[in-house]
Design an enzyme around this catalytic site. Structure first.
Site, mmCIF file in Angstrom:
data_model
loop_
_atom_site.group_PDB
_atom_site.id
_atom_site.type_symbol
_atom_site.label_atom_id
_atom_site.label_comp_id
_atom_site.label_asym_id
_atom_site.label_seq_id
_atom_site.Cartn_x
_atom_site.Cartn_y
_atom_site.Cartn_z
ATOM 1 N N ASP A 1 20.612 -12.843 29.035
ATOM 2 C CA ASP A 1 21.847 -13.375 29.614
ATOM 3 C C ASP A 1 21.779 -14.895 29.736
ATOM 4 O OD1 ASP A 1 23.387 -11.104 29.871
ATOM 5 O OD2 ASP A 1 22.881 -10.744 31.970
ATOM 6 N N HIS B 1 28.276 -17.450 34.776
ATOM 7 C CA HIS B 1 27.395 -16.625 35.601
ATOM 8 C C HIS B 1 28.172 -16.295 36.865
ATOM 9 C CE1 HIS B 1 24.087 -16.317 38.796
ATOM 10 N NE2 HIS B 1 24.262 -15.134 38.237
ATOM 11 N N LEU B 2 28.578 -15.055 36.962
ATOM 12 C CA LEU B 2 29.369 -14.575 38.089
ATOM 13 C C LEU B 2 28.467 -13.773 39.017
ATOM 14 C CD1 LEU B 2 32.107 -14.135 39.497
ATOM 15 C CD2 LEU B 2 32.462 -12.166 37.984
ATOM 16 N N ARG B 3 27.929 -14.424 40.015
ATOM 17 C CA ARG B 3 27.027 -13.763 40.955
ATOM 18 C C ARG B 3 27.842 -12.967 41.968
ATOM 19 N NH1 ARG B 3 21.765 -14.883 43.111
ATOM 20 N NH2 ARG B 3 21.255 -13.096 44.419
ATOM 21 N N PHE C 1 19.633 -18.606 39.322
ATOM 22 C CA PHE C 1 19.944 -18.108 37.980
ATOM 23 C C PHE C 1 20.785 -19.146 37.242
ATOM 24 C CE2 PHE C 1 22.049 -15.640 34.732
ATOM 25 C CZ PHE C 1 21.181 -14.598 34.423
ATOM 26 N N GLU D 1 11.046 -13.022 47.093
ATOM 27 C CA GLU D 1 11.642 -14.060 46.244
ATOM 28 C C GLU D 1 12.016 -13.493 44.876
ATOM 29 O OE1 GLU D 1 12.534 -16.660 47.512
ATOM 30 O OE2 GLU D 1 11.258 -17.010 49.246
ATOM 31 N N GLY D 2 13.083 -14.032 44.310
ATOM 32 C CA GLY D 2 13.582 -13.554 43.035
ATOM 33 C C GLY D 2 12.896 -14.157 41.831
ATOM 34 N N PHE D 3 13.298 -13.692 40.668
ATOM 35 C CA PHE D 3 12.677 -14.084 39.401
ATOM 36 C C PHE D 3 12.729 -15.587 39.171
ATOM 37 C CE2 PHE D 3 12.732 -14.592 34.739
ATOM 38 C CZ PHE D 3 11.625 -13.838 34.385
ATOM 39 N N ASN D 4 13.880 -16.199 39.401
ATOM 40 C CA ASN D 4 14.042 -17.607 39.050
ATOM 41 C C ASN D 4 13.409 -18.556 40.054
ATOM 42 O OD1 ASN D 4 15.762 -17.574 36.505
ATOM 43 N ND2 ASN D 4 16.867 -16.165 37.829
#
Length: 436
Positions: free
Chosen positions: A378, A297-299, A396, A59-62
């Site tokens: 960011d 936010h350009l993922r 994010f 799992e990611g940070f957010n």
């Protein structure tokens, strides 16, 4: 605002423990303060217990930040009946932390990214290394590995059961009779006395009766805590814990300096001033104006492959940014992205009539704040823009939307997303607006 009843003696034992750690280890734990909304009642003194948790390594940070909210609300509920301290899991090994010049990026404390003083206005918390320092042994009493029911389900019901493990993430040392595992990268130093797998269906609160009555362990760890859901997603308590999650003052300072020198943006001009105490801060939609720039936010990276239908080409993304900048009469664009340098250069080339910015720290600063700190900067810069455009289904982008709600932006300037060139309807994000 919800009123909670705390055991007076137990509550002050928590204060004593946190103060003792502060004096002994020069930590930031002196920041914990009792909030005036709590109703104090007399009860027998009880030693504090410790609630630990971890999340699926992938799992990611957010998403991890979201899981913290679920467990923090559980910990707060536990404190209604007896004193508990929530132990914060160190950060490490995340997918997006790929900077080779920063090393392994493991065992990073929460204070590197978040203001612990602010967190403690919602629930008592401490760092994992501080927990180890006050423990007589480097041992966690009990670990419960949360998992879904193997047989699935045909109806929703809240329940938990101790079951055989569907996976084997921990192993037993026969000689010491201790369980060993990852433990946030401390696996060579930390072990557990007891380990069991727990099948669970429900919200985080379903675990409270078990923690209060089925175990008397001083320290209990819930692994794979993302398995349980929010108790009350989007209500006032959800937003209380979210408001408590302020970024560290150092990261905010770096981001604010960038805003001021590069984007002509200051809190005074943008109407985005923060009260020192988040519990005293209440904003209405439209109170914040934002800096004179558009943020996006350009993922890219994995999203460009696994969510190809949602992520536009670089050229089409630039087309949408141009259109909105002209509509908002803005000349500056701040880009938060995981795009490659080639993709960013292509975006810049398609926006020649505008000034395009990206936060790129010096190596010295990057070594200090890590990849996680860069991502937070960011987000903080995006949160202060006059207008924000995110990426569909990106956590994010979700967290930036949260920050903008807290700051008091008009939802119309917040809940927007980039659309694929073949998307004729381009449905915009659900507006999860703040509740007090």
């Amino acid at each position: 605002m919800t009123c909670y009843s705390y055991s007076k003696a137990g509550f002050f034992i928590i204060l004593f423990v946190l103060k003792l750690i502060e004096l002994t280890y020069a930590s930031e734990l002196n920041d914990f303060e009792p909030a005036s909304k709590f109703k104090i009642v007399i009860d027998q003194a009880k030693a504090p217990r410790y609630l630990l948790y971890d999340v699926n390594p992938g799992e990611g940070f957010n998403l991890r930040r979201d899981v913290y909210m679920r467990i923090a609300i559980l910990a707060r509920s536990l404190n209604v009946d007896s004193p508990w301290i929530l132990v914060l899991p160190p950060w490490s090994r995340l997918y997006h932390w790929k900077s080779r010049d920063l090393g392994s990026q493991e065992r990073i404390p929460w204070s590197s990214f978040f203001d612990l003083h602010s967190l403690r206005r919602f629930v008592p918390v401490m760092e994992f290394d501080e927990f180890l320092k006050i423990s007589q042994e480097q041992i966690i009493d009990e670990v419960y590995y949360l998992q879904h029911y193997e047989e699935g389900w045909d109806k929703w019901e809240e329940k938990i059961d101790i079951r055989p493990c569907l996976q084997k993430p921990y192993h037993l040392d026969v000689k010491s009779k201790l369980w060993h595992g990852w433990f946030y990268g401390y696996g060579d130093e930390v072990a557990a006395r007891k380990f069991e797998c727990m099948s669970v269906m429900g919200h985080a609160g379903v675990l409270k009766p078990f923690l209060m009555t089925n175990t008397t362990a001083r320290s209990v760890m819930l692994d794979r805590a993302e398995t349980v859901l929010h108790d009350r997603f989007g209500d006032s308590e959800f937003w209380e814990v979210r408001r408590s999650m302020r970024f560290s003052k150092e990261l905010r300072r770096i981001a604010d300096d960038f805003r001021m020198f590069q984007l002509d943006s200051t809190d005074e001009q943008d109407m985005t001033m923060l009260e020192d105490d988040w519990t005293q801060m209440k904003r209405k939609p439209g109170d914040a104006i934002g800096g004179p720039y558009l943020a996006v936010h350009l993922r890219r990276a994995d999203f460009a492959k696994v969510r190809e239908k949602d992520v536009p080409s670089i050229k089409h993304a630039a087309k949408q940014l141009k259109k909105m900048c002209k509509k908002m009469d803005l000349q500056k664009i701040f880009v938060a992205t995981d795009a490659t340098s080639e993709e960013f250069a292509e975006l810049n080339g398609n926006l020649k009539d505008f000034s395009v910015y990206r936060y790129e720290p010096t190596l010295e600063i990057k070594k200090k704040i890590k990849d996680g700190g860069v991502a937070i900067i960011d987000q903080w810069i995006c949160a202060h823009a006059r207008y924000f455009i995110g990426t569909r289904e990106s956590t994010f982008s979700f967290r930036i939307q949260d920050e903008r709600e807290i700051l008091g932006f008009n939802p119309g300037t917040t809940f927007n997303r980039l659309c694929h060139e073949k998307d004729k309807t381009c449905e915009q994000p659900t507006r999860w607006t703040i509740k007090y």
